[in-house]
Design a protein around this motif. Structure first.
Motif, mmCIF file in Angstrom:
data_model
loop_
_atom_site.group_PDB
_atom_site.id
_atom_site.type_symbol
_atom_site.label_atom_id
_atom_site.label_comp_id
_atom_site.label_asym_id
_atom_site.label_seq_id
_atom_site.Cartn_x
_atom_site.Cartn_y
_atom_site.Cartn_z
ATOM 1 N N SER A 182 1.490 9.666 2.169
ATOM 2 C CA SER A 182 1.801 9.498 0.744
ATOM 3 C C SER A 182 2.720 10.591 0.228
ATOM 4 N N LYS A 203 -9.164 7.177 -0.332
ATOM 5 C CA LYS A 203 -9.389 5.787 0.051
ATOM 6 C C LYS A 203 -8.047 5.063 0.208
ATOM 7 N N ASP A 204 -7.169 5.224 -0.787
ATOM 8 C CA ASP A 204 -5.859 4.569 -0.716
ATOM 9 C C ASP A 204 -5.023 5.114 0.444
ATOM 10 N N GLN A 205 -5.116 6.410 0.669
ATOM 11 C CA GLN A 205 -4.341 7.000 1.757
ATOM 12 C C GLN A 205 -4.845 6.533 3.110
ATOM 13 N N ALA A 243 0.845 -1.207 0.000
ATOM 14 C CA ALA A 243 0.000 0.000 0.000
ATOM 15 C C ALA A 243 0.873 1.248 0.000
ATOM 16 N N ASN A 253 2.826 1.775 -3.402
ATOM 17 C CA ASN A 253 1.962 2.169 -4.516
ATOM 18 C C ASN A 253 1.383 3.575 -4.389
ATOM 19 N N LEU A 254 1.498 4.171 -3.213
ATOM 20 C CA LEU A 254 1.120 5.588 -3.101
ATOM 21 C C LEU A 254 2.111 6.456 -3.876
#
Lengths: 345, 345
Positions: free
Chosen positions: B230, B273-275, A281, A284-285
């Motif tokens: 990120s 969402k990813d963060q 995770a 990939n950020l």
């Protein structure tokens, strides 16, 4: 580079602490004149530290006729120099041996060492000392430069050795591959790099990014990993390095059987699955990235148990697995080449 | 603490750069005598920086009759002091005003400043200068000490203000809550804390952990967040702080409409969402933790748009959402109290 090195591990010759010594013995064998450890004097380095072949272990510097440098061979958590080593370091400086250290306690901050070095003309080298002060820019790396980064479940499990072995394998197969050191031992082995854990926090990502930008012309970069993404103490280093080098491929490294964080015995290492998910995770950020293989350190297993663990890991993770010490790094080398093709290079 | 402060933002009075000035004007209004910015002289701080009410903006230090300190009011990425400010800083020192800076360029490393300070008896204060050198231990915090940590999608979006407003709300409701500063502005506001982004990488987690251990007696700790998980440049800081403070609850902060990383205009901010997933995964490697709310900075929206964005976020994330500047922090305060009950305290 020095080629008659005496390594100092006196009283600390365990795999837990003498990590730097062991790696120097492994990768610069021909440059090592002796190891100093009073309690083991008369043995060979191979017997005491499982590396270095016939390199003699001696009681003191006086037992080494010809030497050009004294290297501090330990890397304890927090990086402090043992007080009892002061007389030996002064003796080395008086003999005009350069003294090289990778600890956070800097030799060059010590009046007594500085004056001894000045008198004899010896050099004091603090491998971790740095002035990195540029922030990362989110650089877009050359597409043909494939960046491979080993990450692991803890410290001292073989991330550096994995990088080195994969780089050697790629070079042997005719690829243009370079190892990039990010820790004191790697820098002592390769003669360059960034001591990333000693960079001021705001500039960690930037220092890693700069190191890669300077080496972007190569087809493969093998960037030494540090700490672990879950390490209660060192995850800042791991995370900053991960984003600074923006890897295309990760290799997950672990030591079979290790369940507690090195040096923090009551802290459980989180599950591999959770750690790999967090690494994935995080990476990939910054840049698209996936795991390409597993490197298992099976030093505490029998040969039979090691084979079983490798097979088990391959089945569990669906990735090629090696113990680079025992089985070589071929499968990981192939995985790097396959990733390069997959990325259209 | 100083109470007749002149803030220096000359030529840099934009919300992007003058973050420190704006927060000092907001939280220490009564201690501020003036703001120096030649181009805006004659205005009020409120007109120029949207904070500080009637605090006058003046052209030079000579326009301020009574002052006890000059504070550097900017926080540019990388932390460099503008060259053209040298004469003003020297003038302040000659007038025996203390000079306080939170930049990475240290005043105390500058011969000329040092000698001017020595001559007049003024103090030079580098808020970021520190000697933190202890590694984190994975400390198990007192169960009754609930640790709340705002994390965000970028720099300069209101993480510090969120911490302060939630702490004030908890205190106003009779709870024992303390704000813990981790950045230069927070330290200038509260008078204590750890300049986490200027700690050597190996000790980032440890410096945060120590700050919390010293304050473990409180029922709620609101730990100022830094950077973003990120951020291409600052994720080392964010990750180390996240693990060092081992939060029970996270607040996700973002600025509505911001799509590019501050200062890196061609770098897209990854999806919320990813963060959030990465923050959650990282935090839970250290200590069980969940998101308890959302803090949205709606400064670029109309009141109507802001209401819509708050409603949209509550629906999307299933969490209470505030703009602490516009709507107050009540919902986040309630979420902290609810988390404390949920954890059996």
């Amino acid at each position: 580079m020095h080629n008659k090195i005496v390594i100092l591990t006196d009283g600390y010759s365990t795999p837990f602490l003498a990590k730097t010594a062991i790696s120097l013995l492994r990768y610069r064998t021909d440059d090592i004149a002796a190891v100093i450890d009073g309690a083991a004097a008369g043995s060979t380095a191979q017997q005491v530290l499982s590396a270095g072949g016939d390199v003699p272990v001696v009681a003191s510097l006086a037992d080494v006729a010809d030497a050009d440098a004294l290297y501090v061979g330990i890397a304890p958590p927090g990086g402090k120099l043992p007080d009892e080593w002061r007389p030996m370091i002064l003796e080395a400086l008086q003999r005009k041996l350069d003294v090289v250290s990778g600890l956070h306690d800097f030799l060059t901050d010590d009046e007594e060492y500085r004056s001894a070095a000045e008198q004899s003309g010896a050099k004091l080298v603090d491998v971790r000392r740095n002035k990195h002060k540029s922030t990362a820019t989110g650089h877009r790396f050359r597409k043909g430069c494939i960046r491979i980064h080993p990450v692991g479940h803890d410290c001292s499990i073989g991330k550096m050795v994995t990088s080195l072995e994969v780089q050697r394998g790629l070079s042997a197969a005719g690829h243009d591959a370079k190892f990039l050191a990010t820790g004191q031992t790697g820098i002592m082995i390769s003669g360059e790099g960034v001591p990333i854990d000693c960079v001021v926090a705001d500039f960690v990502n930037g220092a890693a990014e700069q190191l890669l930008i300077q080496n972007e012309q190569h087809d493969f970069l093998l960037i030494e990993g540090q700490g672990s993404i879950s390490h209660p103490a060192f995850s800042a280093v791991t995370a900053g390095l991960l984003h600074g080098c923006a890897p295309d491929g990760l290799i997950f490294c672990y030591e079979a059987g290790r369940t507690q964080v090195k040096g923090l015995d009551d802290f459980d290492i989180p599950s591999m699955k959770d750690q790999m998910a967090a690494c994935h995770a995080m990476a990939n950020l910054r840049h698209p990235c996936r795991f390409i293989g597993i490197a298992i350190n099976t030093r505490n297993l029998t040969a039979e148990e090691a084979d079983a663990e490798l097979a088990r890991a391959e089945a569990e993770f669906g990735l090629p697995a090696c113990d680079v010490y025992r089985t070589g790094a071929d499968k990981l080398v192939e995985a790097c080449v396959a990733l390069r093709k997959e990325l259209g290079q």
